[in-house]
Design a protein around this motif. Structure first.
Motif, PDB file in Angstrom:
ATOM      1  N   ILE A 184     -74.654  48.266  95.086  1.00  0.00           N
ATOM      2  CA  ILE A 184     -74.905  46.829  95.219  1.00  0.00           C
ATOM      3  C   ILE A 184     -73.754  45.901  94.966  1.00  0.00           C
ATOM      4  O   ILE A 184     -72.992  46.214  93.961  1.00  0.00           O
ATOM      5  N   GLY A 185     -73.697  45.099  95.702  1.00  0.00           N
ATOM      6  CA  GLY A 185     -72.850  43.802  95.627  1.00  0.00           C
ATOM      7  C   GLY A 185     -71.541  44.031  96.420  1.00  0.00           C
ATOM      8  O   GLY A 185     -71.077  45.116  97.042  1.00  0.00           O
ATOM      9  N   THR A 186     -70.596  43.155  96.420  1.00  0.00           N
ATOM     10  CA  THR A 186     -69.008  43.143  96.978  1.00  0.00           C
ATOM     11  C   THR A 186     -68.178  43.327  95.762  1.00  0.00           C
ATOM     12  O   THR A 186     -68.167  42.766  94.783  1.00  0.00           O
ATOM     13  N   PRO A 187     -67.401  44.583  95.863  1.00  0.00           N
ATOM     14  CA  PRO A 187     -66.454  44.917  94.806  1.00  0.00           C
ATOM     15  C   PRO A 187     -65.594  43.703  94.393  1.00  0.00           C
ATOM     16  O   PRO A 187     -65.187  43.111  95.163  1.00  0.00           O
ATOM     17  N   GLY A 188     -65.509  43.382  93.111  1.00  0.00           N
ATOM     18  CA  GLY A 188     -64.744  42.468  92.528  1.00  0.00           C
ATOM     19  C   GLY A 188     -65.261  41.168  92.581  1.00  0.00           C
ATOM     20  O   GLY A 188     -64.677  40.249  92.078  1.00  0.00           O
ATOM     21  N   GLN A 189     -66.398  40.821  92.938  1.00  0.00           N
ATOM     22  CA  GLN A 189     -67.455  39.658  92.952  1.00  0.00           C
ATOM     23  C   GLN A 189     -68.543  39.738  92.253  1.00  0.00           C
ATOM     24  O   GLN A 189     -69.606  40.771  92.296  1.00  0.00           O
ATOM     25  N   PRO A 190     -68.918  38.790  91.155  1.00  0.00           N
ATOM     26  CA  PRO A 190     -70.126  38.890  90.278  1.00  0.00           C
ATOM     27  C   PRO A 190     -71.350  38.688  91.542  1.00  0.00           C
ATOM     28  O   PRO A 190     -71.305  38.140  92.614  1.00  0.00           O
ATOM     29  N   TRP A 191     -72.441  39.365  91.020  1.00  0.00           N
ATOM     30  CA  TRP A 191     -73.566  39.233  91.839  1.00  0.00           C
ATOM     31  C   TRP A 191     -74.275  38.047  92.181  1.00  0.00           C
ATOM     32  O   TRP A 191     -74.069  37.215  91.006  1.00  0.00           O
ATOM     33  N   SER A 192     -74.851  37.538  93.159  1.00  0.00           N
ATOM     34  CA  SER A 192     -75.591  36.548  93.263  1.00  0.00           C
ATOM     35  C   SER A 192     -77.059  36.758  93.053  1.00  0.00           C
ATOM     36  O   SER A 192     -77.299  37.994  92.583  1.00  0.00           O
ATOM     37  N   SER A 193     -77.806  36.018  93.128  1.00  0.00           N
ATOM     38  CA  SER A 193     -79.200  35.944  92.779  1.00  0.00           C
ATOM     39  C   SER A 193     -79.855  36.847  93.897  1.00  0.00           C
ATOM     40  O   SER A 193     -81.047  37.623  93.609  1.00  0.00           O
ATOM     41  N   GLN A 194     -79.288  36.866  95.238  1.00  0.00           N
ATOM     42  CA  GLN A 194     -79.651  37.918  96.080  1.00  0.00           C
ATOM     43  C   GLN A 194     -79.325  39.398  95.875  1.00  0.00           C
ATOM     44  O   GLN A 194     -80.274  40.331  95.996  1.00  0.00           O
ATOM     45  N   GLU A 195     -78.400  39.389  95.075  1.00  0.00           N
ATOM     46  CA  GLU A 195     -77.962  40.940  94.734  1.00  0.00           C
ATOM     47  C   GLU A 195     -78.737  41.432  93.460  1.00  0.00           C
ATOM     48  O   GLU A 195     -79.058  42.532  93.283  1.00  0.00           O
ATOM     49  N   ASP A 196     -79.048  40.327  92.598  1.00  0.00           N
ATOM     50  CA  ASP A 196     -80.042  40.651  91.442  1.00  0.00           C
ATOM     51  C   ASP A 196     -81.123  41.038  92.130  1.00  0.00           C
ATOM     52  O   ASP A 196     -81.841  42.194  91.587  1.00  0.00           O
ATOM     53  N   GLU A 197     -81.628  40.355  93.180  1.00  0.00           N
ATOM     54  CA  GLU A 197     -83.115  40.834  93.565  1.00  0.00           C
ATOM     55  C   GLU A 197     -82.894  42.034  94.109  1.00  0.00           C
ATOM     56  O   GLU A 197     -83.883  43.051  94.103  1.00  0.00           O
TER      57      GLU A 197
END
Length: 389
Positions: free
Chosen positions: A87-100
C-alpha cells in the motif's frame, strides 16, 4: 527503536551549489562553514560530558537514543525508497485514501463476544466477589465493541487496607495471550482476592482483537496513545474511567500490561508502520523468549527481577543479541529493557503505580504453545503481586 517511536517521513534532498557572484560572497561562505564546523566539534565534545553528569544510570543516553529512534529512523541515503509494502507510494506518507485502502483489506477473524465477553460474564456470575463494569464503547460500532473491566466489588471501600493491582490486556489486539492470559488470571487466581483488590481490563482494543491487528480502527497505535487525556478512543475511555472512579490511577500500587512480540511484527506490522510514515524499513530481529519493558525513570530493578524469575518457571527468557540488546535497547538486567514509558505514551504508564511493567511473550517460538504463553502472562502477574505483598 522503531517499535517505540513514530518514524519520521522520508525526505529526498536535492543539493544545488549556490551561485557566487563575487569573491567577497565566496569568502563569506567559507568563513560561515568554518564557524559551523567549529560549533559542531564543540557540541560533540560537550555531549558526552553533559550525558555523564545528567544520566541517572549508565544506560540512559544509549537507551533514549534507541527508544526514541533518533537518527536510526532517518534515511541512510538520498536513494529512493524501494517498495516493501503493498500500500502507498514508497517514500511518501499515506493519504486518507491509502488509510482507507488499508482498512478495507482487514478482515474479521475471530469473535470478541464469544472469546472475551461471554467468558467474563460467566466468570463474574460464578464469583460474587467480582463485578463486570462497562466503561465505554467504540463509537464506530458501539453494540459490537463495548469496553469492559472486571474489578473487585470491595474496590471502592478499600481505604488502603489491601494493595490494588491493575492488569491490562489486548492493548494491541493481535497479541492473543495478552487477552487470554488476563482472562486466565481472572479464572485461576481468585485466592489472591483476599489479599489484593483487582482491576482488570482484559481487552482494551476489541476491534483490533477481532481483526488481529496492531493498529486500532483509525490506524493508530493504542500503545503510543496513553499520554495526557488519550489520543485514541481506547486509551481515552480507559483514562477517563480511572480518573472518574475515585481517581484510581493514584491508588493503584502495581500495573502489568500484557503484550507479545511476534514474527508478524517484522513481516507486517512494522513494515506497515514505516510505509504509512513514508519511511524505509530495514527489518529487525525478533527475540526468542519472554522479556519485560520497564520504566527508565523508575526502573524498580528488584521488582522486574522477581517477575522474570517467576515467569522463568513457565517459559524461557529472551537472551540479548550480540550487542547486549533486545529489540535494539540495551538490556538492563536479565530479560529486562528500560524505556521512557510516559514520554512514549505506553499503557503501563497510565497510572501512578509504584510498580509497573510491560510483558512481552514470544508466541512463535518452537519452545512455546498457546497455553505456555497464557501461563507466562499469569506467572508475570502473580510474580508481581507476590513481590508487592
Amino acid at each position: 527503536h522503531t517499535r517505540y517511536t513514530t518514524p519520521q517521513p522520508h525526505i529526498s534532498k536535492t543539493h544545488e551549489r549556490p551561485k557566487l557572484l563575487n569573491p567577497s560572497w565566496r569568502m563569506t561562505l567559507v568563513l560561515s562553514r568554518l564557524i559551523t564546523v567549529q560549533v559542531c566539534l564543540f557540541l560533540c565534545l560537550l555531549t558526552p560530558i553533559h550525558s555523564w553528569f545528567s544520566a541517572p544510570h549508565p544506560h540512559k543516553a544509549t537507551m533514549l537514543f534507541a527508544a526514541a529512534g533518533v537518527l536510526k529512523d532517518e534515511p541512510i541515503s538520498d536513494q529512493p525508497v524501494q517498495r516493501f509494502y503493498p500500500i502507498g507510494t514508497p517514500g511518501q506518507p499515506w493519504s486518507s485514501q491509502e488509510d482507507e485502502e488499508w482498512k478495507q483489506q482487514t478482515k474479521l477473524q475471530r469473535s470478541y463476544q464469544t472469546e472475551v465477553v461471554e467468558k467474563l460474564e460467566a466468570l463474574v456470575k460464578a464469583n460474587p466477589q467480582l463485578e463486570l463494569v462497562q466503561y465505554g464503547a467504540l463509537s464506530h460500532d458501539p453494540s459490537r465493541y463495548p469496553l469492559y473491566v472486571v474489578r473487585s466489588k470491595s474496590l471502592n471501600d478499600n481505604k488502603g487496607e489491601k494493595p490494588i493491582v491493575m492488569v491490562t490486556g489486548g492493548v494491541h489486539g493481535y497479541e492473543t495471550s495478552g487477552v487470554q492470559g488476563a482472562i486466565l488470571f481472572l479464572q485461576t487466581q481468585q485466592d489472591y482476592l483476599s489479599k489484593v483488590d483487582w482491576i482488570v481490563f482484559p481487552c482494551v482494543s476489541p476491534w483490533a482483537y477481532e481483526h488481529i491487528q496492531r493498529w486500532q480502527h483509525d490506524l493508530l497505535d493504542p500503545n503510543r496513545s496513553f499520554g495526557g487525556d488519550g489520543s485514541t478512543e481506547e486509551s481515552k475511555a480507559l483514562i477517563d474511567y480511572l480518573t472518574k472512579e475515585n481517581r484510581l490511577q493514584d491508588r493503584i500500587q502495581c500495573h502489568l500490561d500484557l503484550h507479545e512480540t511476534t514474527d508478524t511484527d517484522a513481516t507486517e506490522f512494522m513494515p506497515a508502520k514505516h510505509a504509512k510514515a513514508g519511511m524505509d524499513y530495514r527489518g529487525e530481529t525478533i527475540p526468542d523468549g519472554f522479556y519485560l519493558v520497564g520504566n527508565s525513570e523508575l526502573p524498580q530493578n528488584d521488582f522486574q527481577k522477581a517477575v522474570i524469575e517467576n515467569v522463568a518457571k513457565v517459559t524461557h527468557i529472551a537472551e540479548p543479541d550480540g550487542q547486549g540488546e533486545i529489540i535494539e535497547v540495551p538490556v538492563a538486567q536479565h530479560g529486562v529493557i528500560l524505556v521512557p514509558t510516559k514520554e512514549l505514551g505506553l499503557c503501563c504508564s497510565v497510572t501512578n503505580a509504584e510498580y509497573c511493567s510491560t510483558t512481552e511473550v514470544y508466541p512463535d517460538s518452537p519452545r512455546a504453545t498457546d497455553d505456555i504463553c497464557n501461563q507466562a502472562q499469569v506467572a508475570a502477574v502473580t510474580g508481581a503481586i507476590d513481590y508487592v505483598l
